[in-house]
Design a protein around this motif. Structure first.
Motif, short mmCIF file in Angstrom:
data_model
loop_
_atom_site.label_atom_id
_atom_site.label_comp_id
_atom_site.label_asym_id
_atom_site.label_seq_id
_atom_site.Cartn_x
_atom_site.Cartn_y
_atom_site.Cartn_z
N ALA A 85 43.92 20.09 51.12
CA ALA A 85 44.93 21.14 51.33
C ALA A 85 45.42 21.69 49.99
N LEU A 86 45.59 20.81 49.01
CA LEU A 86 46.03 21.28 47.69
C LEU A 86 44.95 22.11 47.02
N PHE A 87 43.69 21.67 47.14
CA PHE A 87 42.60 22.46 46.59
C PHE A 87 42.53 23.83 47.28
N ALA A 88 42.76 23.85 48.59
CA ALA A 88 42.73 25.11 49.34
C ALA A 88 43.86 26.03 48.86
N LEU A 89 45.03 25.45 48.63
CA LEU A 89 46.16 26.25 48.14
C LEU A 89 45.85 26.84 46.77
N ILE A 90 45.26 26.04 45.90
CA ILE A 90 44.89 26.53 44.57
C ILE A 90 43.83 27.63 44.70
N LEU A 91 42.88 27.46 45.61
CA LEU A 91 41.85 28.48 45.83
C LEU A 91 42.48 29.78 46.32
N ILE A 92 43.43 29.69 47.23
CA ILE A 92 44.10 30.90 47.72
C ILE A 92 44.84 31.59 46.58
N GLN A 93 45.49 30.80 45.73
CA GLN A 93 46.18 31.38 44.59
C GLN A 93 45.18 32.04 43.62
N ALA A 94 44.03 31.42 43.44
CA ALA A 94 43.00 32.01 42.57
C ALA A 94 42.52 33.34 43.14
N ILE A 95 42.39 33.44 44.45
CA ILE A 95 42.00 34.70 45.10
C ILE A 95 43.08 35.75 44.86
N CYS A 96 44.35 35.34 44.96
CA CYS A 96 45.45 36.27 44.70
C CYS A 96 45.43 36.75 43.25
N VAL A 97 45.14 35.84 42.33
CA VAL A 97 45.03 36.22 40.91
C VAL A 97 43.96 37.28 40.75
N THR A 98 42.82 37.06 41.37
CA THR A 98 41.72 38.02 41.28
C THR A 98 42.15 39.38 41.80
N PHE A 99 42.84 39.39 42.95
CA PHE A 99 43.30 40.65 43.52
C PHE A 99 44.28 41.35 42.57
N PHE A 100 45.28 40.59 42.08
CA PHE A 100 46.28 41.20 41.20
C PHE A 100 45.66 41.73 39.91
N TRP B 253 42.55 42.72 39.52
CA TRP B 253 41.78 43.92 39.89
C TRP B 253 42.73 45.10 40.07
N ASP B 254 43.87 44.89 40.75
CA ASP B 254 44.83 45.96 41.00
C ASP B 254 45.40 46.49 39.69
N VAL B 255 45.76 45.59 38.77
CA VAL B 255 46.31 46.01 37.47
C VAL B 255 45.26 46.81 36.70
N LEU B 256 44.03 46.32 36.68
CA LEU B 256 42.97 47.03 35.95
C LEU B 256 42.70 48.40 36.56
N GLU B 257 42.72 48.50 37.88
CA GLU B 257 42.52 49.79 38.54
C GLU B 257 43.65 50.75 38.21
N ASP B 258 44.89 50.24 38.21
CA ASP B 258 46.04 51.09 37.91
C ASP B 258 46.03 51.52 36.44
N ALA B 259 45.55 50.65 35.56
CA ALA B 259 45.59 50.92 34.13
C ALA B 259 44.37 51.69 33.63
N ARG B 260 43.29 51.75 34.42
CA ARG B 260 42.04 52.36 33.95
C ARG B 260 42.21 53.80 33.47
N PRO B 261 42.89 54.66 34.19
CA PRO B 261 42.97 56.05 33.71
C PRO B 261 43.68 56.20 32.35
N GLU B 262 44.70 55.38 32.11
CA GLU B 262 45.48 55.54 30.88
C GLU B 262 45.13 54.49 29.83
N GLY B 263 44.36 53.48 30.17
CA GLY B 263 44.02 52.42 29.23
C GLY B 263 45.21 51.51 28.96
N ILE B 264 45.29 50.98 27.75
CA ILE B 264 46.36 50.05 27.38
C ILE B 264 47.73 50.71 27.43
#
Length: 177
Positions: A11-26, A28-39
């Protein structure tokens, strides 16, 4: 609330995996939002907060993974220590039984007594009369040189504290590693 079985950290490994998936999503979202303007997109408060949240989540996942692995190693170490202590206690008890020259019946009664069973419980388990159990107990106490159950258990526990749980050669191997 998630309750994990301490013997199965799945269960703890599953929770960490879910958090890792959330990290990936966030991320990706930040990179998509920042892509047009860069840094320069980090000047936007919304994107900066999302980026900071993603970085904090990454740190949390790394910390949780490391902490879980530490806890699992500690649990394994404690289980080994309990196993060594149980084996040592059994050896101490058997050594005393041999020195006291207890009969097999007396050894059986002594083991049940050490485990805390009452005379009626021991008699029922052995299929004998309570008087027979009392007779065996008197023989055990006489041979052990003690006056009762508490003194018998105390004698065995005292020997456990005085006996090293790990042989010297095992300690030397661990120190060399």
């Amino acid at each position: 609330m998630i309750h994990a079985n301490p013997n199965k950290p799945v269960a703890l490994f599953a929770l960490i995996l879910i958090q890792a998936i959330c990290v990936t999503f966030f991320l990706w979202d930040v990179l998509e939002d920042a892509r047009p303007e860069g840094i320069g997109a980090l000047a936007n408060l919304h994107i900066a907060i999302e980026a900071m949240a993603a970085l904090c989540l990454i740190a949390a996942v790394m910390f949780e993974t490391r902490y879980l692995m530490t806890l699992l190693r500690r649990k394994s170490h404690l289980e080994r220590q309990v196993s060594v202590a149980a084996g040592a206690f059994h050896d101490i008890i058997q050594g005393h039984f041999d020195r006291w020259k207890l009969t097999p019946a007396e050894q059986d009664v002594a083991n049940f007594t050490i485990k805390g069973l009452s005379i009626p419980e021991i008699a029922a388990l052995r299929g004998s009369a309570e008087g027979t159990v009392k007779s065996h107990l008197n023989g055990i106490y006489r041979k052990a040189g003690v006056t009762g159950r508490g003194a018998l258990v105390g004698l065995l526990i005292e020997d456990l504290f005085e006996t090293p749980l790990v042989k010297d050669n095992v300690l030397e191997v661990k120190q060399q590693a």
